[in-house]
Design an enzyme around this catalytic site. Sequence first.
Site, mmCIF file in Angstrom:
data_model
loop_
_atom_site.group_PDB
_atom_site.id
_atom_site.type_symbol
_atom_site.label_atom_id
_atom_site.label_comp_id
_atom_site.label_asym_id
_atom_site.label_seq_id
_atom_site.Cartn_x
_atom_site.Cartn_y
_atom_site.Cartn_z
ATOM 1 N N CYS A 113 0.794 -1.228 0.000
ATOM 2 C CA CYS A 113 0.000 0.000 0.000
ATOM 3 C C CYS A 113 0.830 1.284 0.000
ATOM 4 O O CYS A 113 0.300 2.362 -0.252
ATOM 5 C CB CYS A 113 -0.963 -0.008 1.180
ATOM 6 S SG CYS A 113 -2.061 -1.437 1.189
ATOM 7 N N HIS A 251 -2.267 6.887 2.853
ATOM 8 C CA HIS A 251 -2.831 5.648 2.337
ATOM 9 C C HIS A 251 -4.302 5.563 2.737
ATOM 10 O O HIS A 251 -4.666 5.844 3.874
ATOM 11 C CB HIS A 251 -2.052 4.455 2.892
ATOM 12 C CG HIS A 251 -2.744 3.143 2.707
ATOM 13 N ND1 HIS A 251 -3.342 2.782 1.521
ATOM 14 C CD2 HIS A 251 -2.948 2.104 3.561
ATOM 15 C CE1 HIS A 251 -3.882 1.589 1.647
ATOM 16 N NE2 HIS A 251 -3.654 1.158 2.874
ATOM 17 N N ASN A 281 -10.445 0.591 -0.018
ATOM 18 C CA ASN A 281 -8.987 0.552 0.077
ATOM 19 C C ASN A 281 -8.445 -0.007 -1.236
ATOM 20 O O ASN A 281 -8.581 -1.196 -1.515
ATOM 21 C CB ASN A 281 -8.589 -0.334 1.264
ATOM 22 C CG ASN A 281 -7.082 -0.441 1.449
ATOM 23 O OD1 ASN A 281 -6.302 -0.152 0.552
ATOM 24 N ND2 ASN A 281 -6.674 -0.888 2.623
#
Length: 323
Positions: A113, A251, A281
């Site tokens: 990520c 993130h 996400n």
Amino acid sequence: MSGSKILASAHYVPSDIVTNDDLAKIMDTNDEWIQAHTGIKTRHMSLQGENTSDLATQAARLALAQTNLTVEEIDLIIVTTFTPDGLAPSTAALVQRNLKATNAWAYDISTACSGFVFGVSTADKFLRSGVYKNALVISAEVNSKMMDFKDRTSTVFFGDGAGAVVMTATQGNGVLSKEEMHTIGNENVVHSGRIAPLTSLSVENYPKTDAFAQEGREVFNEVTTLIPQHIKDFLGDKQLLPQDIDYYIPHQANLRLIEYIAEALNEPMAKFSTNVIRNGNTSSAGIAIGFDELNQTVDLTGKRVLLTGFGAGFTYGSLLLEF
């Protein structure tokens, strides 16, 4: 002195939108629980056969279309992903083929990520070298293909998407004024796509990969322990305070985690670029998408923008961009 700057940005998400109610039809969950714990309302999923290289190619084309560059002028293509089309060839090589970027060499970066932060940092060094002039940095993920849809604690978080920037060498310091990267080897808290070694010789042997898995509480504890202090220390090294930053792009893990970071920094959520509510996400693509959305809506001239990534590995780091 040489540096690099960002010429253009773009992002692309699959057309299929999956709501919390859609997930509730196939697993034991509901919209109220998902929104309360993650802030996520919808996510895009690649349900029409688009793979990671396809999303990456679309984002790259959209970014290139905003510049005066031809595809032949691209020297380097970096794709950050931990959901590649396959182990070989690299996803970046497939993008290079799709774009017909015949003068570019290409490779993948796998830092989960935090990939976009690592990718921009890496491209910046190539451009500073004086050997390369123009680079594409693309973060792309098809997380949906790696999910165990019986694992409601992980699957509800994730969506698919891609973001891209075109970077070019420039005289002077460029936009990247400070960076810091970290890696802490830990394969247990978050892992995906592991391939077990053989334990015997048999014609039944065939490569098998595992689905994405995470220890949610441990992830939350790691991030809330490390990241706010990392940001404070990172800025302090440049004699800056959190209030000196105009925009934060962290993130896009989940909205609650971003809210925690904002509170720990004593900064308003209005300064934080968030797309997790509608995209879920999207792993490394989340920061890239967030940067593009900010870049398309705000004049960044004279602004300080902090990109902070954290992901499996465990990897984390920040880039300070000053326009």
